[in-house]
Scaffold this motif. Structure first.
Motif, PDB file in Angstrom:
ATOM      1  N   GLU A 101       8.211 -10.210   2.404  1.00  0.00           N
ATOM      2  CA  GLU A 101       7.335  -9.109   2.833  1.00  0.00           C
ATOM      3  C   GLU A 101       8.176  -8.091   3.593  1.00  0.00           C
ATOM      4  O   GLU A 101       8.877  -8.443   4.533  1.00  0.00           O
ATOM      5  CB  GLU A 101       6.207  -9.631   3.721  1.00  0.00           C
ATOM      6  CG  GLU A 101       5.218  -8.537   4.131  1.00  0.00           C
ATOM      7  CD  GLU A 101       4.098  -9.040   5.030  1.00  0.00           C
ATOM      8  OE1 GLU A 101       3.272  -8.219   5.456  1.00  0.00           O
ATOM      9  OE2 GLU A 101       4.064 -10.263   5.321  1.00  0.00           O
ATOM     10  N   TYR A 102       8.097  -6.814   3.201  1.00  0.00           N
ATOM     11  CA  TYR A 102       9.028  -5.824   3.733  1.00  0.00           C
ATOM     12  C   TYR A 102       8.346  -4.493   4.040  1.00  0.00           C
ATOM     13  O   TYR A 102       7.307  -4.163   3.446  1.00  0.00           O
ATOM     14  CB  TYR A 102      10.164  -5.594   2.733  1.00  0.00           C
ATOM     15  CG  TYR A 102       9.693  -5.199   1.340  1.00  0.00           C
ATOM     16  CD1 TYR A 102       9.411  -3.867   1.019  1.00  0.00           C
ATOM     17  CD2 TYR A 102       9.521  -6.158   0.350  1.00  0.00           C
ATOM     18  CE1 TYR A 102       8.971  -3.512  -0.240  1.00  0.00           C
ATOM     19  CE2 TYR A 102       9.081  -5.811  -0.919  1.00  0.00           C
ATOM     20  CZ  TYR A 102       8.805  -4.481  -1.210  1.00  0.00           C
ATOM     21  OH  TYR A 102       8.351  -4.144  -2.463  1.00  0.00           O
ATOM     22  N   LEU A 103       8.925  -3.782   4.960  1.00  0.00           N
ATOM     23  CA  LEU A 103       8.503  -2.410   5.235  1.00  0.00           C
ATOM     24  C   LEU A 103       8.606  -1.594   3.957  1.00  0.00           C
ATOM     25  O   LEU A 103       9.661  -1.526   3.328  1.00  0.00           O
ATOM     26  CB  LEU A 103       9.391  -1.795   6.323  1.00  0.00           C
ATOM     27  CG  LEU A 103       9.310  -0.276   6.543  1.00  0.00           C
ATOM     28  CD1 LEU A 103       7.909   0.154   6.911  1.00  0.00           C
ATOM     29  CD2 LEU A 103      10.303   0.142   7.608  1.00  0.00           C
ATOM     30  N   SER A 104       7.496  -0.969   3.583  1.00  0.00           N
ATOM     31  CA  SER A 104       7.437  -0.200   2.337  1.00  0.00           C
ATOM     32  C   SER A 104       7.185   1.267   2.650  1.00  0.00           C
ATOM     33  O   SER A 104       6.131   1.621   3.196  1.00  0.00           O
ATOM     34  CB  SER A 104       6.317  -0.739   1.440  1.00  0.00           C
ATOM     35  OG  SER A 104       6.051   0.160   0.375  1.00  0.00           O
ATOM     36  N   ALA A 105       8.156   2.118   2.296  1.00  0.00           N
ATOM     37  CA  ALA A 105       7.978   3.556   2.504  1.00  0.00           C
ATOM     38  C   ALA A 105       6.794   4.074   1.684  1.00  0.00           C
ATOM     39  O   ALA A 105       6.022   4.917   2.149  1.00  0.00           O
ATOM     40  CB  ALA A 105       9.255   4.300   2.140  1.00  0.00           C
ATOM     41  N   ALA A 106       6.621   3.579   0.465  1.00  0.00           N
ATOM     42  CA  ALA A 106       5.529   4.048  -0.384  1.00  0.00           C
ATOM     43  C   ALA A 106       4.171   3.706   0.215  1.00  0.00           C
ATOM     44  O   ALA A 106       3.261   4.554   0.274  1.00  0.00           O
ATOM     45  CB  ALA A 106       5.677   3.440  -1.780  1.00  0.00           C
ATOM     46  N   HIS A 107       4.008   2.458   0.662  1.00  0.00           N
ATOM     47  CA  HIS A 107       2.737   2.071   1.279  1.00  0.00           C
ATOM     48  C   HIS A 107       2.513   2.813   2.590  1.00  0.00           C
ATOM     49  O   HIS A 107       1.374   3.135   2.946  1.00  0.00           O
ATOM     50  CB  HIS A 107       2.696   0.557   1.499  1.00  0.00           C
ATOM     51  CG  HIS A 107       2.595  -0.244   0.237  1.00  0.00           C
ATOM     52  ND1 HIS A 107       3.687  -0.515  -0.560  1.00  0.00           N
ATOM     53  CD2 HIS A 107       1.529  -0.822  -0.382  1.00  0.00           C
ATOM     54  CE1 HIS A 107       3.305  -1.231  -1.604  1.00  0.00           C
ATOM     55  NE2 HIS A 107       2.008  -1.437  -1.521  1.00  0.00           N
ATOM     56  N   VAL A 146       4.027   0.341   7.482  1.00  0.00           N
ATOM     57  CA  VAL A 146       3.377  -0.859   6.974  1.00  0.00           C
ATOM     58  C   VAL A 146       4.222  -1.511   5.885  1.00  0.00           C
ATOM     59  O   VAL A 146       5.125  -0.903   5.303  1.00  0.00           O
ATOM     60  CB  VAL A 146       1.962  -0.554   6.440  1.00  0.00           C
ATOM     61  CG1 VAL A 146       1.108   0.072   7.532  1.00  0.00           C
ATOM     62  CG2 VAL A 146       2.009   0.351   5.210  1.00  0.00           C
ATOM     63  N   THR A 147       3.884  -2.775   5.615  1.00  0.00           N
ATOM     64  CA  THR A 147       4.616  -3.544   4.619  1.00  0.00           C
ATOM     65  C   THR A 147       3.999  -3.349   3.235  1.00  0.00           C
ATOM     66  O   THR A 147       2.968  -2.688   3.062  1.00  0.00           O
ATOM     67  CB  THR A 147       4.594  -5.042   4.958  1.00  0.00           C
ATOM     68  OG1 THR A 147       3.262  -5.555   4.724  1.00  0.00           O
ATOM     69  CG2 THR A 147       5.011  -5.285   6.397  1.00  0.00           C
ATOM     70  N   ASP A 148       4.636  -4.003   2.253  1.00  0.00           N
ATOM     71  CA  ASP A 148       4.091  -3.993   0.898  1.00  0.00           C
ATOM     72  C   ASP A 148       2.761  -4.730   0.820  1.00  0.00           C
ATOM     73  O   ASP A 148       2.041  -4.601  -0.180  1.00  0.00           O
ATOM     74  CB  ASP A 148       5.096  -4.605  -0.079  1.00  0.00           C
ATOM     75  CG  ASP A 148       5.458  -6.034   0.276  1.00  0.00           C
ATOM     76  OD1 ASP A 148       5.826  -6.288   1.445  1.00  0.00           O
ATOM     77  OD2 ASP A 148       5.380  -6.906  -0.605  1.00  0.00           O
ATOM     78  N   GLN A 149       2.413  -5.471   1.871  1.00  0.00           N
ATOM     79  CA  GLN A 149       1.097  -6.097   1.963  1.00  0.00           C
ATOM     80  C   GLN A 149       0.154  -5.312   2.869  1.00  0.00           C
ATOM     81  O   GLN A 149      -0.899  -5.800   3.266  1.00  0.00           O
ATOM     82  CB  GLN A 149       1.256  -7.542   2.444  1.00  0.00           C
ATOM     83  CG  GLN A 149       2.056  -8.403   1.480  1.00  0.00           C
ATOM     84  CD  GLN A 149       2.150  -9.861   1.898  1.00  0.00           C
ATOM     85  OE1 GLN A 149       1.271 -10.378   2.585  1.00  0.00           O
ATOM     86  NE2 GLN A 149       3.215 -10.538   1.480  1.00  0.00           N
ATOM     87  N   ARG A 150       0.589  -4.091   3.216  1.00  0.00           N
ATOM     88  CA  ARG A 150      -0.198  -3.125   4.002  1.00  0.00           C
ATOM     89  C   ARG A 150      -0.476  -3.584   5.428  1.00  0.00           C
ATOM     90  O   ARG A 150      -1.437  -3.167   6.062  1.00  0.00           O
ATOM     91  CB  ARG A 150      -1.506  -2.760   3.271  1.00  0.00           C
ATOM     92  CG  ARG A 150      -1.273  -2.153   1.894  1.00  0.00           C
ATOM     93  CD  ARG A 150      -2.544  -1.636   1.249  1.00  0.00           C
ATOM     94  NE  ARG A 150      -2.327  -1.217  -0.131  1.00  0.00           N
ATOM     95  CZ  ARG A 150      -1.879  -0.022  -0.532  1.00  0.00           C
ATOM     96  NH1 ARG A 150      -1.615   0.899   0.383  1.00  0.00           N
ATOM     97  NH2 ARG A 150      -1.717   0.258  -1.804  1.00  0.00           N
ATOM     98  N   ARG A 151       0.395  -4.437   5.946  1.00  0.00           N
ATOM     99  CA  ARG A 151       0.300  -4.836   7.352  1.00  0.00           C
ATOM    100  C   ARG A 151       1.230  -3.964   8.185  1.00  0.00           C
ATOM    101  O   ARG A 151       2.395  -3.752   7.797  1.00  0.00           O
ATOM    102  CB  ARG A 151       0.720  -6.292   7.539  1.00  0.00           C
ATOM    103  CG  ARG A 151      -0.213  -7.321   7.015  1.00  0.00           C
ATOM    104  CD  ARG A 151       0.053  -8.662   7.713  1.00  0.00           C
ATOM    105  NE  ARG A 151       1.406  -9.178   7.501  1.00  0.00           N
ATOM    106  CZ  ARG A 151       1.955 -10.147   8.252  1.00  0.00           C
ATOM    107  NH1 ARG A 151       1.290 -10.665   9.278  1.00  0.00           N
ATOM    108  NH2 ARG A 151       3.181 -10.584   7.973  1.00  0.00           N
ATOM    109  N   PRO A 152       0.779  -3.475   9.358  1.00  0.00           N
ATOM    110  CA  PRO A 152       1.707  -2.780  10.249  1.00  0.00           C
ATOM    111  C   PRO A 152       2.851  -3.705  10.642  1.00  0.00           C
ATOM    112  O   PRO A 152       2.630  -4.875  10.973  1.00  0.00           O
ATOM    113  CB  PRO A 152       0.844  -2.416  11.459  1.00  0.00           C
ATOM    114  CG  PRO A 152      -0.558  -2.354  10.929  1.00  0.00           C
ATOM    115  CD  PRO A 152      -0.604  -3.445   9.880  1.00  0.00           C
ATOM    116  N   ILE A 153       4.073  -3.182  10.583  1.00  0.00           N
ATOM    117  CA  ILE A 153       5.244  -3.965  10.974  1.00  0.00           C
ATOM    118  C   ILE A 153       6.014  -3.279  12.096  1.00  0.00           C
ATOM    119  O   ILE A 153       6.497  -3.942  13.010  1.00  0.00           O
ATOM    120  CB  ILE A 153       6.156  -4.251   9.760  1.00  0.00           C
ATOM    121  CG1 ILE A 153       7.307  -5.183  10.147  1.00  0.00           C
ATOM    122  CG2 ILE A 153       6.669  -2.971   9.110  1.00  0.00           C
ATOM    123  CD1 ILE A 153       8.091  -5.726   8.954  1.00  0.00           C
TER     124      ILE A 153
END
Length: 207
Positions: free
Chosen positions: A55-61, A78-85
Protein backbone atom coordinates in the motif's frame (compact mmCIF):
# COMPACT_ATOMS: atom_id res chain seq x y z
CA UNK A 1 1.11 17.55 21.88
CA UNK A 2 4.54 19.06 21.28
CA UNK A 3 6.79 18.40 18.31
CA UNK A 4 10.55 18.28 18.80
CA UNK A 5 13.41 17.57 16.42
CA UNK A 6 15.25 14.40 17.40
CA UNK A 7 17.25 13.34 14.39
CA UNK A 8 18.58 14.48 11.00
CA UNK A 9 19.18 12.05 8.16
CA UNK A 10 21.34 13.25 5.30
CA UNK A 11 20.36 12.37 1.73
CA UNK A 12 23.48 12.81 -0.40
CA UNK A 13 23.03 14.05 -3.96
CA UNK A 14 21.87 11.33 -6.37
CA UNK A 15 20.98 8.91 -3.54
CA UNK A 16 17.95 8.02 -1.41
CA UNK A 17 17.18 7.31 2.24
CA UNK A 18 14.29 5.50 3.95
CA UNK A 19 12.94 6.15 7.45
CA UNK A 20 10.13 4.70 9.51
CA UNK A 21 7.65 7.38 10.61
CA UNK A 22 5.09 6.48 13.30
CA UNK A 23 1.63 8.05 13.13
CA UNK A 24 1.71 11.59 14.55
CA UNK A 25 5.42 12.13 13.88
CA UNK A 26 6.60 14.54 11.22
CA UNK A 27 9.29 14.63 8.58
CA UNK A 28 10.77 17.87 7.27
CA UNK A 29 12.55 17.72 3.91
CA UNK A 30 15.21 20.44 3.75
CA UNK A 31 16.84 21.66 0.54
CA UNK A 32 20.29 22.46 1.89
CA UNK A 33 21.85 24.22 -1.10
CA UNK A 34 18.68 25.24 -2.93
CA UNK A 35 17.42 24.21 -6.34
CA UNK A 36 17.17 20.46 -5.61
CA UNK A 37 14.18 18.20 -6.31
CA UNK A 38 13.27 15.42 -3.89
CA UNK A 39 11.21 12.41 -4.97
CA UNK A 40 9.11 11.51 -1.93
CA UNK A 41 7.52 8.07 -1.57
CA UNK A 42 5.52 6.69 1.36
CA UNK A 43 4.25 3.21 2.14
CA UNK A 44 1.99 1.85 4.86
CA UNK A 45 4.29 0.14 7.37
CA UNK A 46 3.18 -3.48 7.74
CA UNK A 47 2.65 -4.80 11.26
CA UNK A 48 2.87 -8.52 10.53
CA UNK A 49 6.56 -8.79 9.75
CA UNK A 50 5.84 -8.53 6.04
CA UNK A 51 8.83 -7.18 4.11
CA UNK A 52 7.17 -6.37 0.77
CA UNK A 53 5.33 -3.05 0.89
CA UNK A 54 2.10 -3.01 -1.08
CA UNK A 55 0.00 0.00 0.00
CA UNK A 56 1.60 3.26 -1.14
CA UNK A 57 1.11 6.99 -1.40
CA UNK A 58 -0.60 7.53 -4.74
CA UNK A 59 -0.30 10.88 -6.52
CA UNK A 60 -3.25 9.97 -8.76
CA UNK A 61 -5.56 9.13 -5.86
CA UNK A 62 -4.37 12.24 -4.03
CA UNK A 63 -5.26 14.48 -6.97
CA UNK A 64 -8.77 13.01 -6.93
CA UNK A 65 -9.00 13.47 -3.16
CA UNK A 66 -7.78 17.08 -3.08
CA UNK A 67 -9.17 18.14 -6.48
CA UNK A 68 -5.82 19.83 -7.07
CA UNK A 69 -2.97 19.19 -9.52
CA UNK A 70 -0.33 20.30 -7.00
CA UNK A 71 -0.37 19.81 -3.20
CA UNK A 72 -0.97 22.61 -0.70
CA UNK A 73 -0.68 23.00 3.07
CA UNK A 74 -3.51 21.16 4.79
CA UNK A 75 -3.91 18.55 2.07
CA UNK A 76 -4.10 14.88 3.02
CA UNK A 77 -2.02 12.70 0.72
CA UNK A 78 -3.72 9.33 0.30
CA UNK A 79 -2.73 5.80 -0.65
CA UNK A 80 -3.88 3.61 -3.51
CA UNK A 81 -6.49 2.38 -1.02
CA UNK A 82 -7.60 6.00 -0.47
CA UNK A 83 -6.40 6.12 3.13
CA UNK A 84 -4.64 9.29 4.35
CA UNK A 85 -0.96 8.51 4.87
CA UNK A 86 0.70 11.96 5.09
CA UNK A 87 -0.61 15.46 5.68
CA UNK A 88 1.24 18.47 4.31
CA UNK A 89 1.45 20.61 7.47
CA UNK A 90 4.00 23.33 6.64
CA UNK A 91 5.73 24.69 3.57
CA UNK A 92 8.73 26.97 3.93
CA UNK A 93 9.42 27.05 0.20
CA UNK A 94 7.93 28.81 -2.84
CA UNK A 95 5.33 26.03 -2.85
CA UNK A 96 6.07 24.34 -6.18
CA UNK A 97 5.70 20.57 -5.82
CA UNK A 98 4.89 18.18 -8.65
CA UNK A 99 2.39 15.29 -8.65
CA UNK A 100 2.45 14.54 -12.38
CA UNK A 101 5.90 13.21 -13.25
CA UNK A 102 7.00 9.60 -12.75
CA UNK A 103 10.23 8.77 -10.94
CA UNK A 104 13.24 8.70 -13.24
CA UNK A 105 14.41 5.15 -13.95
CA UNK A 106 16.90 3.13 -15.96
CA UNK A 107 14.70 3.11 -19.05
CA UNK A 108 14.33 6.88 -18.95
CA UNK A 109 18.08 7.43 -18.83
CA UNK A 110 18.78 4.78 -21.47
CA UNK A 111 16.40 6.68 -23.74
CA UNK A 112 18.36 9.85 -23.02
CA UNK A 113 21.57 8.10 -24.04
CA UNK A 114 23.08 7.52 -20.59
CA UNK A 115 22.51 3.87 -19.59
CA UNK A 116 23.60 3.12 -16.05
CA UNK A 117 22.79 6.64 -14.81
CA UNK A 118 21.59 6.80 -11.16
CA UNK A 119 17.81 7.03 -10.86
CA UNK A 120 15.13 7.69 -8.28
CA UNK A 121 13.60 4.28 -8.95
CA UNK A 122 16.87 2.56 -8.05
CA UNK A 123 17.37 4.90 -5.08
CA UNK A 124 13.96 3.79 -3.80
CA UNK A 125 14.86 0.12 -4.08
CA UNK A 126 18.26 0.61 -2.45
CA UNK A 127 16.87 2.72 0.43
CA UNK A 128 14.15 0.18 1.21
CA UNK A 129 16.67 -2.65 1.05
CA UNK A 130 18.65 -0.91 3.79
CA UNK A 131 15.61 -1.49 6.04
CA UNK A 132 15.14 -5.07 4.83
CA UNK A 133 12.10 -4.04 2.77
CA UNK A 134 11.03 -4.01 -0.86
CA UNK A 135 8.18 -2.48 -2.86
CA UNK A 136 5.83 -4.29 -5.19
CA UNK A 137 5.78 -1.26 -7.53
CA UNK A 138 7.59 2.04 -8.03
CA UNK A 139 4.80 4.52 -7.32
CA UNK A 140 4.65 7.94 -8.89
CA UNK A 141 6.23 10.12 -6.19
CA UNK A 142 5.33 13.52 -4.86
CA UNK A 143 8.23 15.51 -6.30
CA UNK A 144 8.89 18.16 -3.66
CA UNK A 145 10.39 21.43 -4.88
CA UNK A 146 9.93 20.32 -8.53
CA UNK A 147 8.63 23.08 -10.79
CA UNK A 148 6.75 21.57 -13.74
CA UNK A 149 3.82 23.93 -14.40
CA UNK A 150 0.99 23.04 -16.75
CA UNK A 151 0.67 25.47 -19.66
CA UNK A 152 -2.79 26.73 -20.74
CA UNK A 153 -2.68 24.33 -23.72
CA UNK A 154 -1.87 21.39 -21.42
CA UNK A 155 1.86 21.30 -22.12
CA UNK A 156 4.47 20.85 -19.40
CA UNK A 157 7.50 23.06 -18.75
CA UNK A 158 10.60 21.63 -17.04
CA UNK A 159 11.83 24.54 -14.91
CA UNK A 160 14.55 24.72 -12.24
CA UNK A 161 13.47 24.11 -8.66
CA UNK A 162 12.82 27.60 -7.22
CA UNK A 163 14.04 26.85 -3.69
CA UNK A 164 16.68 28.79 -1.76
CA UNK A 165 19.15 27.17 0.65
CA UNK A 166 17.31 25.99 3.76
CA UNK A 167 13.82 25.92 2.25
CA UNK A 168 11.75 23.03 3.53
CA UNK A 169 8.44 21.18 3.46
CA UNK A 170 6.94 19.22 6.39
CA UNK A 171 4.58 16.25 6.44
CA UNK A 172 2.83 14.52 9.37
CA UNK A 173 2.22 10.78 9.31
CA UNK A 174 -1.47 9.86 9.46
CA UNK A 175 -0.58 6.16 9.87
CA UNK A 176 2.62 4.27 10.64
CA UNK A 177 4.56 4.50 7.41
CA UNK A 178 7.90 4.17 5.66
CA UNK A 179 8.99 7.35 3.91
CA UNK A 180 11.67 7.39 1.22
CA UNK A 181 13.22 10.54 -0.23
CA UNK A 182 15.54 10.53 -3.23
CA UNK A 183 17.73 13.55 -3.98
CA UNK A 184 16.89 13.34 -7.66
CA UNK A 185 19.97 12.61 -9.81
CA UNK A 186 18.51 14.21 -12.96
CA UNK A 187 21.24 16.30 -14.57
CA UNK A 188 20.09 16.16 -18.20
CA UNK A 189 17.21 18.61 -17.79
CA UNK A 190 17.21 21.86 -15.84
CA UNK A 191 15.05 20.78 -12.90
CA UNK A 192 18.00 20.62 -10.50
CA UNK A 193 19.62 23.85 -11.65
CA UNK A 194 23.39 23.47 -11.94
CA UNK A 195 23.26 19.85 -10.79
CA UNK A 196 22.08 17.56 -7.99
CA UNK A 197 22.87 18.50 -4.38
CA UNK A 198 22.15 17.10 -0.90
CA UNK A 199 18.85 17.09 0.96
CA UNK A 200 18.24 16.51 4.68
CA UNK A 201 15.38 14.80 6.52
CA UNK A 202 14.54 16.17 9.96
CA UNK A 203 12.52 13.67 12.00
CA UNK A 204 10.16 15.49 14.34
CA UNK A 205 8.77 13.30 17.10
CA UNK A 206 5.42 13.86 18.82
CA UNK A 207 5.31 13.91 22.63
Amino acid sequence: MSIVAEDRVMVPARSGRAVRLPAGDRIRVVDLAGGQVGDLFAFADPTSGQTELTEYLSAAHTRAQTERVFPAVGDDLVTDQRRPILTLVADGSPGRHDMLIAACDATRYAGLGVPGHPSCAQNLADALADLGLSAAVVPQPVNVFMNVPVDPDGGLSWLPAPTDPGDSITFEAAIDCVVVVSACPQDLTGINGDGPTDLALDLLRSH
